[in-house]
Design a protein around this motif. Structure first.
Motif, short mmCIF file in Angstrom:
data_model
loop_
_atom_site.label_atom_id
_atom_site.label_comp_id
_atom_site.label_asym_id
_atom_site.label_seq_id
_atom_site.Cartn_x
_atom_site.Cartn_y
_atom_site.Cartn_z
N TYR A 1 17.76 26.30 -42.78
CA TYR A 1 18.17 25.21 -41.89
C TYR A 1 19.32 25.63 -40.98
O TYR A 1 19.34 25.29 -39.80
CB TYR A 1 18.55 23.99 -42.73
CG TYR A 1 19.08 22.84 -41.93
CD1 TYR A 1 18.22 22.06 -41.17
CD2 TYR A 1 20.43 22.53 -41.93
CE1 TYR A 1 18.69 21.00 -40.45
CE2 TYR A 1 20.91 21.47 -41.21
CZ TYR A 1 20.04 20.70 -40.47
OH TYR A 1 20.52 19.65 -39.74
N ILE A 2 20.28 26.35 -41.49
CA ILE A 2 21.46 26.73 -40.71
C ILE A 2 21.10 27.59 -39.51
O ILE A 2 21.71 27.49 -38.46
CB ILE A 2 22.49 27.43 -41.63
CG1 ILE A 2 23.00 26.39 -42.61
CG2 ILE A 2 23.61 28.06 -40.85
CD1 ILE A 2 24.10 26.72 -43.48
N ALA A 3 20.07 28.37 -39.63
CA ALA A 3 19.67 29.25 -38.53
C ALA A 3 19.14 28.48 -37.32
O ALA A 3 19.19 28.99 -36.20
CB ALA A 3 18.62 30.24 -39.01
N VAL A 4 18.64 27.28 -37.50
CA VAL A 4 18.04 26.54 -36.38
C VAL A 4 18.92 25.43 -35.82
O VAL A 4 18.47 24.63 -35.01
CB VAL A 4 16.67 25.93 -36.80
CG1 VAL A 4 15.68 27.01 -37.15
CG2 VAL A 4 16.82 24.92 -37.90
N LEU A 5 20.18 25.38 -36.20
CA LEU A 5 21.08 24.33 -35.70
C LEU A 5 21.15 24.25 -34.17
O LEU A 5 21.06 23.15 -33.62
CB LEU A 5 22.48 24.48 -36.31
CG LEU A 5 22.61 24.13 -37.78
CD1 LEU A 5 24.03 24.38 -38.27
CD2 LEU A 5 22.21 22.70 -38.04
N PRO A 6 21.29 25.35 -33.46
CA PRO A 6 21.35 25.24 -31.98
C PRO A 6 20.06 24.67 -31.38
O PRO A 6 20.11 23.87 -30.44
CB PRO A 6 21.57 26.68 -31.51
CG PRO A 6 22.14 27.39 -32.68
CD PRO A 6 21.56 26.72 -33.89
N GLU A 7 18.92 25.04 -31.92
CA GLU A 7 17.65 24.51 -31.41
C GLU A 7 17.51 23.02 -31.69
O GLU A 7 16.94 22.29 -30.88
CB GLU A 7 16.46 25.28 -32.01
CG GLU A 7 16.28 26.68 -31.45
CD GLU A 7 17.20 27.71 -32.09
OE1 GLU A 7 17.86 27.38 -33.11
OE2 GLU A 7 17.28 28.82 -31.59
N SER B 1 26.34 19.32 -30.68
CA SER B 1 26.34 20.12 -31.92
C SER B 1 27.13 19.43 -33.03
O SER B 1 26.87 19.66 -34.21
CB SER B 1 26.90 21.52 -31.65
OG SER B 1 28.24 21.43 -31.24
N THR B 2 28.06 18.55 -32.67
CA THR B 2 28.81 17.80 -33.68
C THR B 2 27.88 16.89 -34.48
O THR B 2 27.99 16.80 -35.70
CB THR B 2 29.91 16.96 -33.00
OG1 THR B 2 30.73 17.82 -32.22
CG2 THR B 2 30.76 16.24 -34.03
N PHE B 3 26.97 16.23 -33.79
CA PHE B 3 26.02 15.37 -34.49
C PHE B 3 25.06 16.18 -35.36
O PHE B 3 24.69 15.76 -36.45
CB PHE B 3 25.23 14.51 -33.50
CG PHE B 3 26.02 13.37 -32.94
CD1 PHE B 3 26.48 12.35 -33.75
CD2 PHE B 3 26.31 13.33 -31.59
CE1 PHE B 3 27.20 11.30 -33.23
CE2 PHE B 3 27.04 12.29 -31.06
CZ PHE B 3 27.49 11.26 -31.88
N ILE B 4 24.67 17.33 -34.87
CA ILE B 4 23.79 18.18 -35.66
C ILE B 4 24.51 18.65 -36.92
O ILE B 4 23.93 18.69 -38.01
CB ILE B 4 23.28 19.38 -34.82
CG1 ILE B 4 22.39 18.89 -33.69
CG2 ILE B 4 22.55 20.38 -35.68
CD1 ILE B 4 21.13 18.18 -34.13
#
Length: 143
Positions: free
Chosen positions: A34-40, A49-52
């Protein structure tokens, strides 16, 4: 472990340990991917990105809830029903996350994933303690 178990008992123990391993680590695998796809995700849901990053917090809140509930539910309804319930929650959470087009649905899926994936490690320890004791229990837990 071969000294303590023989034949069919050994094969049954290997199957049992494999299931325990799976339910213990399914949540950890999902968290690292999951951490790898945070920007997408930020681009997909059109949120900052704060909400993500808040979705990680929601997941951990689910883990806390699942940890509290897993022991209570397994004592009240049995280990198999509790494991089935937590795996069901995890799968439903995954499906909601996959098909969510709105960020609030995604957060609901994440909290269900966290709650469902918390049951595995807690109940795995209980299952091993129910089945083995003494030196065999310690060897399996160290594995």
């Amino acid at each position: 472990m071969k000294k303590f178990l023989k034949g069919e008992q050994m094969l049954d123990s290997i199957r049992f340990i494999s299931i325990i391993f799976y339910i213990s680590f399914i949540g950890h695998i999902g968290g690292t991917i999951y951490i790898a796809v945070l920007p997408e995700l930020s681009q997909f849901f059109h949120v900052s990105s704060t909400f993500i990053k808040f979705s990680i917090t929601i997941y951990f809140i689910g883990l806390i809830l699942g940890t509290i509930l897993s022991g209570l539910l397994s004592e009240a309804y049995g280990r198999f029903r509790a494991i089935s319930f937590f795996l069901f929650l995890s799968i439903v959470g995954c499906i909601i996350c996959i098909f969510s087009s709105d960020f609030s649905w995604f957060l609901l899926g994440r909290i269900l994933q966290g709650t469902g994936q918390a049951g595995g490690p807690i109940l795995a320890i209980s299952l091993v303690a129910d089945r083995y004791n003494g030196l065999v229990y310690r060897k399996i837990m160290s594995f």
